[in-house]
Design a protein around this motif. Sequence first.
Motif, mmCIF file in Angstrom:
data_model
loop_
_atom_site.group_PDB
_atom_site.id
_atom_site.type_symbol
_atom_site.label_atom_id
_atom_site.label_comp_id
_atom_site.label_asym_id
_atom_site.label_seq_id
_atom_site.Cartn_x
_atom_site.Cartn_y
_atom_site.Cartn_z
ATOM 1 N N ARG B 130 -29.809 42.506 -42.022
ATOM 2 C CA ARG B 130 -28.285 43.311 -41.608
ATOM 3 C C ARG B 130 -28.307 44.514 -40.267
ATOM 4 N NH1 ARG B 130 -23.450 40.710 -40.314
ATOM 5 N NH2 ARG B 130 -23.424 39.497 -42.215
ATOM 6 N N PRO B 131 -29.177 45.308 -40.988
ATOM 7 C CA PRO B 131 -29.166 46.838 -40.122
ATOM 8 C C PRO B 131 -29.807 46.375 -38.751
ATOM 9 C CG PRO B 131 -30.133 47.005 -42.107
ATOM 10 C CD PRO B 131 -29.967 45.407 -42.397
ATOM 11 N N SER B 132 -30.631 45.421 -38.813
ATOM 12 C CA SER B 132 -31.277 45.107 -37.441
ATOM 13 C C SER B 132 -30.260 44.201 -36.311
ATOM 14 C CB SER B 132 -32.523 44.134 -37.317
ATOM 15 O OG SER B 132 -33.151 44.395 -38.707
ATOM 16 N N LEU B 133 -29.582 43.386 -37.180
ATOM 17 C CA LEU B 133 -28.387 42.614 -36.158
ATOM 18 C C LEU B 133 -27.346 43.563 -35.924
ATOM 19 C CD1 LEU B 133 -27.867 39.316 -38.682
ATOM 20 C CD2 LEU B 133 -29.249 39.627 -36.640
ATOM 21 N N ASP B 134 -27.225 44.544 -36.744
ATOM 22 C CA ASP B 134 -26.047 45.513 -36.239
ATOM 23 C C ASP B 134 -26.522 46.318 -35.302
ATOM 24 O OD1 ASP B 134 -24.837 46.069 -39.773
ATOM 25 O OD2 ASP B 134 -24.254 44.432 -38.149
ATOM 26 N N ASP B 135 -27.876 46.767 -35.253
ATOM 27 C CA ASP B 135 -28.342 47.518 -34.405
ATOM 28 C C ASP B 135 -28.591 46.754 -32.896
ATOM 29 O OD1 ASP B 135 -31.648 48.820 -33.424
ATOM 30 O OD2 ASP B 135 -29.693 49.867 -33.402
ATOM 31 N N LEU B 136 -28.883 45.515 -33.108
ATOM 32 C CA LEU B 136 -28.918 44.733 -31.526
ATOM 33 C C LEU B 136 -27.679 44.363 -31.089
ATOM 34 C CD1 LEU B 136 -32.186 42.883 -32.516
ATOM 35 C CD2 LEU B 136 -32.090 44.531 -30.978
ATOM 36 N N GLY B 137 -26.660 44.210 -32.067
ATOM 37 C CA GLY B 137 -25.518 43.740 -31.593
ATOM 38 C C GLY B 137 -25.451 42.245 -31.635
ATOM 39 N N LEU B 138 -26.165 41.678 -32.584
ATOM 40 C CA LEU B 138 -25.956 40.281 -32.877
ATOM 41 C C LEU B 138 -25.259 39.982 -34.278
ATOM 42 C CD1 LEU B 138 -29.782 39.524 -32.659
ATOM 43 C CD2 LEU B 138 -28.120 38.621 -31.137
ATOM 44 N N LYS B 139 -24.948 38.631 -34.295
ATOM 45 C CA LYS B 139 -24.349 38.437 -35.570
ATOM 46 C C LYS B 139 -24.773 37.227 -36.272
ATOM 47 C CE LYS B 139 -19.955 39.959 -34.005
ATOM 48 N NZ LYS B 139 -20.373 41.038 -33.551
ATOM 49 N N THR B 140 -24.679 36.831 -37.409
ATOM 50 C CA THR B 140 -25.059 35.589 -37.954
ATOM 51 C C THR B 140 -24.664 34.455 -37.442
ATOM 52 O OG1 THR B 140 -23.523 35.726 -39.957
ATOM 53 C CG2 THR B 140 -25.410 36.974 -39.956
ATOM 54 N N VAL B 141 -25.512 33.389 -38.089
ATOM 55 C CA VAL B 141 -24.971 32.033 -37.210
ATOM 56 C C VAL B 141 -23.768 31.704 -37.988
ATOM 57 C CG1 VAL B 141 -25.818 29.604 -37.582
ATOM 58 C CG2 VAL B 141 -27.569 31.412 -37.432
ATOM 59 N N GLU B 142 -23.202 32.059 -39.033
ATOM 60 C CA GLU B 142 -21.877 31.579 -39.353
ATOM 61 C C GLU B 142 -20.976 32.305 -38.761
ATOM 62 O OE1 GLU B 142 -24.117 32.675 -41.515
ATOM 63 O OE2 GLU B 142 -24.989 30.671 -42.277
ATOM 64 N N GLU B 143 -21.171 33.521 -38.439
ATOM 65 C CA GLU B 143 -20.212 34.340 -37.741
ATOM 66 C C GLU B 143 -19.777 33.988 -36.193
ATOM 67 O OE1 GLU B 143 -21.877 38.114 -38.293
ATOM 68 O OE2 GLU B 143 -21.198 38.289 -40.387
ATOM 69 N N TYR B 144 -21.071 33.447 -35.596
ATOM 70 C CA TYR B 144 -21.033 32.779 -34.407
ATOM 71 C C TYR B 144 -20.401 31.420 -34.310
ATOM 72 C CZ TYR B 144 -24.258 35.903 -32.187
ATOM 73 O OH TYR B 144 -24.843 36.978 -31.772
ATOM 74 N N GLY B 145 -20.278 30.812 -35.578
ATOM 75 C CA GLY B 145 -19.738 29.176 -35.570
ATOM 76 C C GLY B 145 -20.619 28.419 -35.225
ATOM 77 N N LEU B 146 -21.988 28.790 -35.291
ATOM 78 C CA LEU B 146 -23.109 27.667 -34.628
ATOM 79 C C LEU B 146 -23.538 26.954 -35.899
ATOM 80 C CD1 LEU B 146 -25.251 30.198 -32.740
ATOM 81 C CD2 LEU B 146 -24.172 28.249 -31.765
ATOM 82 N N ASP B 147 -22.994 26.976 -37.072
ATOM 83 C CA ASP B 147 -23.598 26.164 -38.020
ATOM 84 C C ASP B 147 -22.503 25.191 -38.351
ATOM 85 O OD1 ASP B 147 -22.146 27.977 -41.174
ATOM 86 O OD2 ASP B 147 -21.664 27.879 -39.128
ATOM 87 N N GLN B 148 -21.314 25.202 -37.481
ATOM 88 C CA GLN B 148 -20.366 24.131 -37.826
ATOM 89 C C GLN B 148 -20.750 22.955 -36.697
ATOM 90 O OE1 GLN B 148 -16.783 26.559 -37.180
ATOM 91 N NE2 GLN B 148 -17.526 27.769 -38.756
ATOM 92 N N VAL B 149 -20.479 21.817 -37.169
ATOM 93 C CA VAL B 149 -20.930 20.832 -36.291
ATOM 94 C C VAL B 149 -19.438 20.429 -35.497
ATOM 95 C CG1 VAL B 149 -21.435 18.327 -36.235
ATOM 96 C CG2 VAL B 149 -22.716 19.909 -37.673
ATOM 97 N N LEU B 150 -19.522 19.993 -34.387
ATOM 98 C CA LEU B 150 -18.419 19.601 -33.652
ATOM 99 C C LEU B 150 -17.939 18.260 -34.182
ATOM 100 C CD1 LEU B 150 -19.259 20.400 -29.975
ATOM 101 C CD2 LEU B 150 -17.790 21.732 -31.517
ATOM 102 N N ASP B 151 -16.774 18.013 -34.182
ATOM 103 C CA ASP B 151 -16.190 16.608 -34.590
ATOM 104 C C ASP B 151 -16.613 16.540 -36.018
ATOM 105 O OD1 ASP B 151 -15.498 13.621 -34.307
ATOM 106 O OD2 ASP B 151 -17.444 13.475 -35.044
#
Lengths: 181, 151
Positions: B130-151
């Motif tokens: 979490r500290p590295s993600l905050d430092d880099l400006g990244l978010k987790t996979v769930e926060e991006y919505g990349l773990d959700q499947v279309l349809d």
Amino acid sequence: MASSLLRVALHRVVSHRSVHLTKVRPSMVIGFGGPVQLAEDRDPNLNPIFHESLTNPIPDKPRTLKYTGDLATLKEMEVGDWKKLSVEDQMDLYNSFFGASIADMCRGQDDWKSVFGACMIFISFGLLLHLFIHLYINPPYVWTTLDEDWVKASIKRQIQSHAGDITGYSSKWDYANNRWK
Amino acid sequence: MFRSVLRLAQVSTRFNQIVSAKVVPKQAVSFTPLSVKKYSSSAVAVTDEEHTAAWISFFERKDLDYVIFKIGFMNLYQEDSVPEPAIVQAALYACRRINNLPLAMRVLEMVKNKCDDRQDIYDYIVQELRPSLDDLGLKTVEEYGLDQVLD
């Protein structure tokens, strides 16, 4: 195959993820087994041999080779601080680099339902044909082997050939006196 | 184990060095891909700390570029273990160095895929990262919505 590709491409357009800059998913359209694309229809900014899968999750080259318009500004911002990019911007960059997420690659397909339905249609057609021929075309079955004369003759043959001489008919026949025991 | 914690604690100083780095011109380098594996023979016994340190030093190579990162990270992904959070952190900072944001997101996706059904391992990794993600400006996979499947 093509319908599922189109379905995914369309869903990409209407997904809740921001795709306002990149609407079409060429990774779904270009490639092995996909529809043929004429050279003049192909977008020159996109990688024609882009391929990604679960076995190749990091492609050799990105999906977009040349960035134009809004994506070009995003690409310049990528060199700077990533905190300045919003989630939508980051997702636009992601969609410009890749074709599908790993979750998209992992999900199953429901093509089997179509295949199963088609198989059932053909099988049922064959069975109906069988029934029709049996009911209306073939002559009725004649069970000759259940006639009394036939059964008696078969028992007599078994006794003559000593078939079933332990637990069958021959074991109950008295050969010395030519009669049943 | 503790080395990885110390490495995570060095997050804040790292980014300032990276932002000011210039782009390194491509040169022909003799590249020996790193694939640190533990063999069953006791003659080559690699401890966990050496393994982690070797991978971190790989991702901190000065001549790292997209191709080398791909080869190395695929080797790491194909190992029969979930990478330590410190290694994932080194990989994310390597993505930062080569100015490739989608690659960092892909790294996070692949780490999540590697965890499979072990949600506790994934939660631990995200917690450590979490500290590295905050430092880099990244978010987790769930926060991006990349773990959700279309349809």
